[in-house]
Write a protein that holds these residues in place. Sequence first.
Motif, short mmCIF file in Angstrom:
data_model
loop_
_atom_site.label_atom_id
_atom_site.label_comp_id
_atom_site.label_asym_id
_atom_site.label_seq_id
_atom_site.Cartn_x
_atom_site.Cartn_y
_atom_site.Cartn_z
N PRO A 186 0.95 -1.26 -0.12
CA PRO A 186 -0.10 0.02 0.04
C PRO A 186 0.88 1.21 0.01
O PRO A 186 0.49 2.13 -0.57
N CYS A 187 1.95 1.24 0.81
CA CYS A 187 2.91 2.49 0.92
C CYS A 187 3.57 2.71 -0.56
O CYS A 187 3.56 3.94 -1.16
N VAL A 188 3.93 1.43 -1.25
CA VAL A 188 4.50 1.80 -2.45
C VAL A 188 3.42 2.11 -3.65
O VAL A 188 3.87 3.17 -4.41
N SER A 189 2.22 1.66 -3.49
CA SER A 189 1.31 1.96 -4.42
C SER A 189 0.88 3.50 -4.26
O SER A 189 0.82 4.31 -5.53
N SER A 190 0.81 3.75 -3.16
CA SER A 190 0.61 5.44 -2.92
C SER A 190 1.41 6.28 -3.26
O SER A 190 1.34 7.46 -4.08
N LEU A 191 2.81 5.81 -3.13
CA LEU A 191 3.95 6.86 -3.65
C LEU A 191 4.07 7.09 -5.06
O LEU A 191 4.30 7.82 -5.53
N VAL A 192 3.81 5.63 -5.65
CA VAL A 192 4.00 5.60 -6.93
C VAL A 192 2.96 6.25 -8.01
O VAL A 192 3.23 7.09 -8.67
N ASP A 193 1.68 6.38 -7.28
CA ASP A 193 0.42 7.08 -7.90
C ASP A 193 0.90 8.59 -7.71
O ASP A 193 0.57 9.31 -8.59
N GLU A 194 1.33 8.90 -6.58
CA GLU A 194 1.66 10.34 -6.28
C GLU A 194 2.86 10.77 -7.40
O GLU A 194 2.61 11.79 -8.06
N MET A 195 3.71 9.95 -7.60
CA MET A 195 5.00 10.47 -8.36
C MET A 195 4.52 10.21 -9.75
O MET A 195 5.01 11.15 -10.54
N ILE A 196 3.75 9.47 -10.23
CA ILE A 196 2.78 9.23 -11.58
C ILE A 196 2.17 10.58 -11.87
O ILE A 196 2.59 11.26 -13.02
N GLU A 247 2.96 13.44 -10.58
CA GLU A 247 4.11 14.56 -10.77
C GLU A 247 4.85 14.27 -11.85
O GLU A 247 5.68 15.26 -12.19
N GLY A 248 4.77 13.25 -12.58
CA GLY A 248 5.52 13.06 -13.92
C GLY A 248 7.01 12.49 -13.61
O GLY A 248 7.58 12.30 -14.54
N LEU A 249 7.21 12.04 -12.53
CA LEU A 249 8.53 11.40 -11.90
C LEU A 249 8.70 9.84 -12.54
O LEU A 249 9.63 9.27 -12.60
N ILE A 250 7.42 9.28 -12.66
CA ILE A 250 7.23 7.92 -13.02
C ILE A 250 6.57 7.84 -14.04
O ILE A 250 5.23 8.20 -14.19
N ASN A 251 6.63 6.86 -15.01
CA ASN A 251 5.83 6.60 -16.24
C ASN A 251 5.21 5.26 -16.10
O ASN A 251 6.25 4.09 -15.75
N GLU A 252 4.31 4.91 -16.52
CA GLU A 252 3.51 3.55 -16.66
C GLU A 252 3.89 3.12 -17.94
O GLU A 252 3.50 4.08 -19.13
N VAL A 253 4.83 1.97 -18.35
CA VAL A 253 5.39 1.86 -19.65
C VAL A 253 4.88 0.58 -20.40
O VAL A 253 5.61 0.03 -21.29
N LYS A 278 13.11 16.09 -14.42
CA LYS A 278 13.74 17.06 -13.70
C LYS A 278 15.25 17.47 -14.46
O LYS A 278 15.73 16.60 -15.19
N GLY A 279 15.95 18.54 -14.08
CA GLY A 279 16.97 18.91 -14.40
C GLY A 279 18.10 19.23 -13.33
O GLY A 279 17.61 19.52 -12.41
N VAL A 280 19.04 19.23 -13.77
CA VAL A 280 20.42 19.32 -12.75
C VAL A 280 21.54 20.17 -13.58
O VAL A 280 21.71 19.82 -14.68
N ILE A 281 22.07 21.17 -12.98
CA ILE A 281 23.01 21.95 -13.63
C ILE A 281 24.45 21.76 -12.93
O ILE A 281 24.54 21.59 -11.65
N GLY A 282 25.23 21.38 -13.76
CA GLY A 282 26.86 21.42 -13.32
C GLY A 282 27.47 22.63 -13.67
O GLY A 282 27.43 22.92 -14.98
N ALA A 283 28.37 23.10 -13.08
CA ALA A 283 29.34 24.41 -13.12
C ALA A 283 30.54 24.13 -12.80
O ALA A 283 30.84 23.83 -11.76
N VAL A 284 31.69 24.61 -13.45
CA VAL A 284 32.98 24.75 -12.94
C VAL A 284 33.80 25.91 -13.25
O VAL A 284 33.63 26.50 -14.60
#
Length: 385
Positions: free
Chosen positions: A45-55, A57-63, A84-90
Amino acid sequence: MLGRGQTGNTKLVKQMNRHLLISRLREYKRVSRADLAKLTELSRPCVSSLVDEMIREGLINEVGIGESKGGRKPILLEYNFRAKGVIGAVFEGSTLHMSIADLSGELLFNYGTRLSQPTNGETAIRALEVGVDALLKQSGFDKDRLLGIGIGLPGITQRTDGTISYAPSTGWMGLPVQQEMEERLNIPVFIDNDVNLMTIGEFHQGIGFGVRNQVHMYVGTGIGAGIIIDGQFYRGFREAAGEIGYMMIGPVGRTRRGEYGVFERNYSVSGIIEKARLILTGWNEDTSVITELMRQSEAGNRKAEQFLEDIYVHWAHGMVNMISVLDPELLIINGEMVNIGEQGIKKLNGLLAEWVPFVPPVKVAALGIKAGIIGAIQIVLEALS
């Protein structure tokens, strides 16, 4: 790992469980909800609830549909690396290099600019602001889709309090660099030493991939090293491991606190250029000083030949010190050292063979400036996963 029967702050537990699910999805690519429950030891139930929430949000796709194991065919899940995106700078000398990557660490778009000299905190932060805006425009990411930015800076960075404790080239010592950058950029900021990030980048995607004991030696405006021991990056008690610019190599002279170390003062690019100006004729300083010393040596400039030999000997002294203490299985060279070519590597190997019983392979870094950017992105992903 938090599983059934464990207690704690509800919001914190939920966030940790989300990170755990994402970590497993990044590792196993396509899995079902039931598989995730087994892999994480969280309740279904915990996994299902979190997965539905992240779907949502666009973080997880059903494929698609997986194979049945006796019941209904499961729906397979995949982590959306482009969510999401991440930036690296040097910062490297007078240049700032930046890239935006997806959550798999793949570089999507790049940006670079030259900084006005001398560089100060305001110049650096303003350049970062312009760079972030340019990358967002190129990529089409909204700023709220950025997880954060990793930034490679010269000097001894203190990641826990977001300061730089020692940086003669910038004068940023003791200043709240990370806090000021976060306030201006309005995204999470993670700072680290520039050579540390290059080492991490080469370890994850470059010539040092999978080598569990390695040293990365960089010669640029300063001299530094990154150290990986048994697959783990080694920082030292004060996060100052690898500050080999302070080795007592070369003419010692008088050194005061806040100045460059002896090795760095004499055999970094800055130190070499200062001496090369008295030796080289007709040199365009926009080109590599080592390349020009090699060219004029071959053309018969005896002083250039002698100085180049002196540089090899003293660079080799630094290598010997590191090899003697760390016994690495690989020594990576970077920065100005990449210009020495096969002939230069042969020369260094010959010197090392005279002075230490076991000489590790000496290889040129493969990723160039991308190494530091990849390392910067990696520290953000690791901090948030």
